[in-house]
Each structure stands twice: as C-alpha cells, then as structure tokens.
Design an enzyme around this catalytic site. Structure first.
Site, short mmCIF file in Angstrom:
data_model
loop_
_atom_site.label_atom_id
_atom_site.label_comp_id
_atom_site.label_asym_id
_atom_site.label_seq_id
_atom_site.Cartn_x
_atom_site.Cartn_y
_atom_site.Cartn_z
N ILE A 14 49.79 49.39 36.76
CA ILE A 14 48.58 48.71 37.26
C ILE A 14 48.77 47.20 37.23
O ILE A 14 49.33 46.66 36.28
CB ILE A 14 47.33 49.17 36.46
CG1 ILE A 14 46.09 48.34 36.85
CG2 ILE A 14 47.53 49.15 34.97
CD1 ILE A 14 44.79 48.96 36.41
N ASN A 81 45.23 46.39 41.46
CA ASN A 81 43.89 45.88 41.12
C ASN A 81 43.79 44.36 41.24
O ASN A 81 42.74 43.84 41.59
CB ASN A 81 43.55 46.31 39.69
CG ASN A 81 42.48 45.44 39.07
OD1 ASN A 81 41.30 45.59 39.36
ND2 ASN A 81 42.89 44.50 38.22
N TYR A 147 39.59 36.33 52.11
CA TYR A 147 39.35 37.50 51.25
C TYR A 147 38.93 38.71 52.09
O TYR A 147 39.49 39.80 51.95
CB TYR A 147 38.27 37.15 50.22
CG TYR A 147 37.98 38.23 49.20
CD1 TYR A 147 38.89 38.49 48.17
CD2 TYR A 147 36.80 38.98 49.23
CE1 TYR A 147 38.62 39.47 47.21
CE2 TYR A 147 36.54 39.95 48.28
CZ TYR A 147 37.44 40.20 47.27
OH TYR A 147 37.18 41.17 46.33
N LYS A 151 41.15 42.19 52.47
CA LYS A 151 40.64 43.50 52.01
C LYS A 151 40.49 44.47 53.18
O LYS A 151 40.69 45.68 53.02
CB LYS A 151 39.31 43.31 51.26
CG LYS A 151 39.44 42.53 49.95
CD LYS A 151 40.26 43.27 48.89
CE LYS A 151 40.25 42.55 47.55
NZ LYS A 151 40.99 43.25 46.49
N VAL A 183 30.73 43.79 40.60
CA VAL A 183 31.11 44.13 39.21
C VAL A 183 31.03 42.89 38.33
O VAL A 183 31.42 41.78 38.75
CB VAL A 183 32.55 44.72 39.17
CG1 VAL A 183 32.80 45.36 37.81
CG2 VAL A 183 32.75 45.74 40.28
N THR A 185 32.36 40.67 36.29
CA THR A 185 33.65 40.15 35.82
C THR A 185 33.70 38.64 36.07
O THR A 185 32.79 38.06 36.67
CB THR A 185 34.82 40.79 36.60
OG1 THR A 185 34.72 40.35 37.97
CG2 THR A 185 34.80 42.31 36.54
N1 LIG Z 1 34.13 41.74 40.62
C1 LIG Z 1 33.64 42.19 41.79
O1 LIG Z 1 32.43 42.13 42.04
C2 LIG Z 1 34.56 42.82 42.78
C3 LIG Z 1 33.98 43.39 43.92
C4 LIG Z 1 34.82 44.00 44.87
C5 LIG Z 1 36.18 44.01 44.65
N2 LIG Z 1 36.72 43.44 43.53
C6 LIG Z 1 38.17 43.50 43.36
O2 LIG Z 1 38.47 44.06 42.09
C7 LIG Z 1 39.75 43.60 41.65
C8 LIG Z 1 39.64 43.10 40.23
O3 LIG Z 1 38.75 42.02 40.21
P1 LIG Z 1 37.91 41.58 38.91
O4 LIG Z 1 36.52 41.44 39.35
O5 LIG Z 1 38.25 42.42 37.75
O6 LIG Z 1 38.49 40.09 38.79
P2 LIG Z 1 38.98 39.22 37.55
O7 LIG Z 1 38.17 39.51 36.35
O8 LIG Z 1 39.03 37.85 38.10
O9 LIG Z 1 40.47 39.78 37.29
C9 LIG Z 1 41.46 39.61 38.26
C10 LIG Z 1 42.78 40.10 37.71
O10 LIG Z 1 43.78 39.81 38.70
C11 LIG Z 1 44.82 39.07 38.09
N3 LIG Z 1 45.47 38.12 38.98
C12 LIG Z 1 44.88 37.25 39.83
N4 LIG Z 1 45.82 36.49 40.43
C13 LIG Z 1 47.02 36.90 39.94
C14 LIG Z 1 48.36 36.50 40.17
N5 LIG Z 1 48.67 35.50 41.02
N6 LIG Z 1 49.34 37.14 39.49
C15 LIG Z 1 49.03 38.12 38.61
N7 LIG Z 1 47.79 38.55 38.36
C16 LIG Z 1 46.79 37.94 39.02
C17 LIG Z 1 44.14 38.31 36.98
O11 LIG Z 1 45.11 37.88 36.04
P3 LIG Z 1 45.08 36.42 35.34
O12 LIG Z 1 44.28 36.61 34.08
O13 LIG Z 1 46.51 36.09 35.09
O14 LIG Z 1 44.43 35.47 36.32
C18 LIG Z 1 43.19 39.38 36.44
O15 LIG Z 1 43.85 40.25 35.57
C19 LIG Z 1 40.18 42.52 42.66
O16 LIG Z 1 41.08 43.07 43.59
C20 LIG Z 1 38.87 42.16 43.36
O17 LIG Z 1 39.09 41.67 44.66
C21 LIG Z 1 35.93 42.85 42.59
#
Ligand SMILES: NC(=O)c1ccc[n+]([C@@H]2O[C@H](COP(=O)([O-])OP(=O)(O)OC[C@H]3O[C@@H](n4cnc5c(N)ncnc54)[C@H](OP(=O)(O)O)[C@@H]3O)[C@@H](O)[C@H]2O)c1
Length: 244
Positions: A14, A81, A147, A151, A183, A185
């Site tokens: 993952i 992810n 974005y 997606k 979500v 986050t």
């Molecule tokens: N939150 C929402 O409402 C939502 C809604 C729809 C879809 N999503 C999708 O869900 C997924 C997870 O998002 P989240 O909300 O959990 O976001 P988050 O809390 O910002 O976590 C993002 C994760 O991606 C990693 N990441 C980002 N850039 C990276 C890079 N250059 N290299 C390695 N790792 C990287 C981050 O690691 P670092 O700690 O190293 O930055 C972190 O572990 C994403 O694909 C997002 O588009 C989220």
C-alpha cells in the site's frame, strides 16, 4: 457474494501509509495478522509485520527502482492510496502547471507498481488492486483541475486494465477505483484552509466539517478491507456508499 470466511494469507502492498486513509487501512490489515509493505516518504508505523520502503512517489526514478519480492503462493493486494490535490487555485492563476506531480503521484506511480505486481504474478494467482479515486474524478470542481483530471484518469485506466487481464486469462483478478467520500484527514484540513477567492466551494467543505458529515478514516478503511475480501468482481468504479 463469496466472502473469505477463513484466514487467507495475504501480502498487502500500500502506498501512502503515514497518515489518513492509508494509515488506517494498514493498521486494519496488521490487526488481522497480515503482512504489509508500505511505500511512501514517511514512516509512522512500527509493527513486526510491517515493512516500509522510503520512496517519494512524485519521483518516477525512485518508483522505478522498487523491487518487490512477491510470493506466488499468497493472495496479493495492491492499494494505491497516496494522493495529492496540488495547489488549490484556478489553473490560469497558478504559478506553474503542477500537473506532472499530481499525475505522477495519483496515477503514474500506482500504475507502475501495479504493472510490477501483474508481471510478477502468474495468471492463476489471486491479485486484487484498489486505487483510491474520488468523486472529484466524476465532476468538475473549480480550482482542482489537475486533481479532477488525474482521478478521472484512474477510473478509466483501471476499467481498461481489468479488461486486459481478463483477455489474458487472469481469472482471479479484482480491480477497483474506489471513491471514499469526504474523509476526515489532513487533506480535508488543507482544503478548509483555502481562501474563498481561490476556491469557490470552500464553505461547503467547512460546513460538512461543522456538521460532522465527514467519514472517518477508520470507517473507510474497514469498507476497503471488506471490499477486498470478496472474491467476486464488484463494479470497478465504486464508492463507499456502494459497499457499506
Ligand atoms: N480525504 C478526502 O476527503 C478524500 C476524498 C476523496 C479521495 N481521497 C483520496 O484518498 C487518498 C488518501 O488521502 P487522505 O485523505 O488520507 O490524505 P492525507 O491524509 O493527506 O494522506 C496522503 C498520503 O499520501 C502520501 N503522499 C502524498 N504525496 C506523496 C509522495 N510524493 N510520495 C509518497 N507519499 C506521498 C502522504 O505521505 P506523506 O506523509 O509523506 O506526505 C500520506 O501518507 C488520496 O488518494 C486522496 O486523493 C481523499
């Protein structure tokens, strides 16, 4: 619907396990006794069944250097992810195009890792993959052009891969472009901190937060694990609401 009622040995790979949805999914699988390989810039999980590969997913060369040693006698689950929104601003107001990084993290790196997995697994091995996509890939949201486009590309990419693997005779392949809803986050925290002049929808996201309407990462993680426990292909492009 066939659900795995007995313990199946799995290897879970993952991306983006440091926080948010990816961390919750990883902790879920570790609690189930599965081995997890996490790929990302930051390690926040210590567990005897957890291995971390320090990789910046925005750097194609780093991703290309990854050598996964994949057992051929276990079910393989690959979850892409990690994701980035990019600068939240109208495209013509941004300092640079920024698209390369967004597409590299949100699609290209995941695609490259999935290709590695598929090349390593014989056609009769159980392989499941889920890319975390978004409702933003289904409709335009001003100030999120990169974005939204990345997606949307994930949706069609995985639909195509599923057909290709069927053509090759890979019968136990299950493939999802999964939208988790809104979500709670760090990604949402950064969305809410955007200026209204840059992002016309910012108040909607603030209201969702104020009303307690965000999904928890734990709930999303449990739903993803449930979806990936089913040995029957459900609709490839799906959302949290479809699976609950
Ligand atoms: N939150 C929402 O409402 C939502 C809604 C729809 C879809 N999503 C999708 O869900 C997924 C997870 O998002 P989240 O909300 O959990 O976001 P988050 O809390 O910002 O976590 C993002 C994760 O991606 C990693 N990441 C980002 N850039 C990276 C890079 N250059 N290299 C390695 N790792 C990287 C981050 O690691 P670092 O700690 O190293 O930055 C972190 O572990 C994403 O694909 C997002 O588009 C989220």
């Amino acid at each position: 619907m066939k659900t795995s009622l007995f313990y199946v040995k799995k290897m879970v790979i993952i991306t983006g396990t440091s926080k948010g949805i990816g961390k919750a999914v990883t902790e879920n699988y570790l609690a189930l006794g599965q081995k997890v390989i996490g790929i990302g810039r930051t390690k926040t999980i210590d567990h005897h069944n957890y291995q971390h590969l320090f990789i910046d997913l925005s750097k194609q060369k780093e991703v290309a250097s990854i050598q996964l040693s994949i057992p051929i006698d276990e079910e393989i689950i690959f979850i892409h992810n990690a994701g980035v929104l990019g600068e939240i601003k109208r495209f013509s107001d941004q300092a640079s195009t920024d698209l390369q990084t967004i597409f590299q993290v949100n699609l290209f790196s995941g695609a490259q890792l999935l290709q590695n997995v598929l090349k390593s697994c014989p056609l009769d091995q159980v392989v499941k993959t889920l890319f975390v996509s978004s409702g933003a890939g289904k409709r335009p949201i001003p100030s999120w052009a990169g974005y939204c486009a990345s997606k949307a590309a994930v949706d069609l990419f995985l639909q195509t891969i599923q057909l290709e693997e069927l053509e090759k005779g890979r019968t136990d392949f299950y493939c999802y472009s999964f939208a988790p809803g809104v979500v709670d986050t760090a990604m949402q925290t950064s969305i809410r901190s955007t200026k209204k002049t840059d992002f016309s929808s910012v108040e909607q996201f603030k209201d969702l937060h104020k009303d307690g309407a965000l999904n928890s990462p734990q709930k999303v993680a449990e739903t993803m694990v449930k979806l990936l426990s089913i040995n029957q292909q459900k609709p490839i492009v799906c959302s949290l609401k479809d699976i609950e």
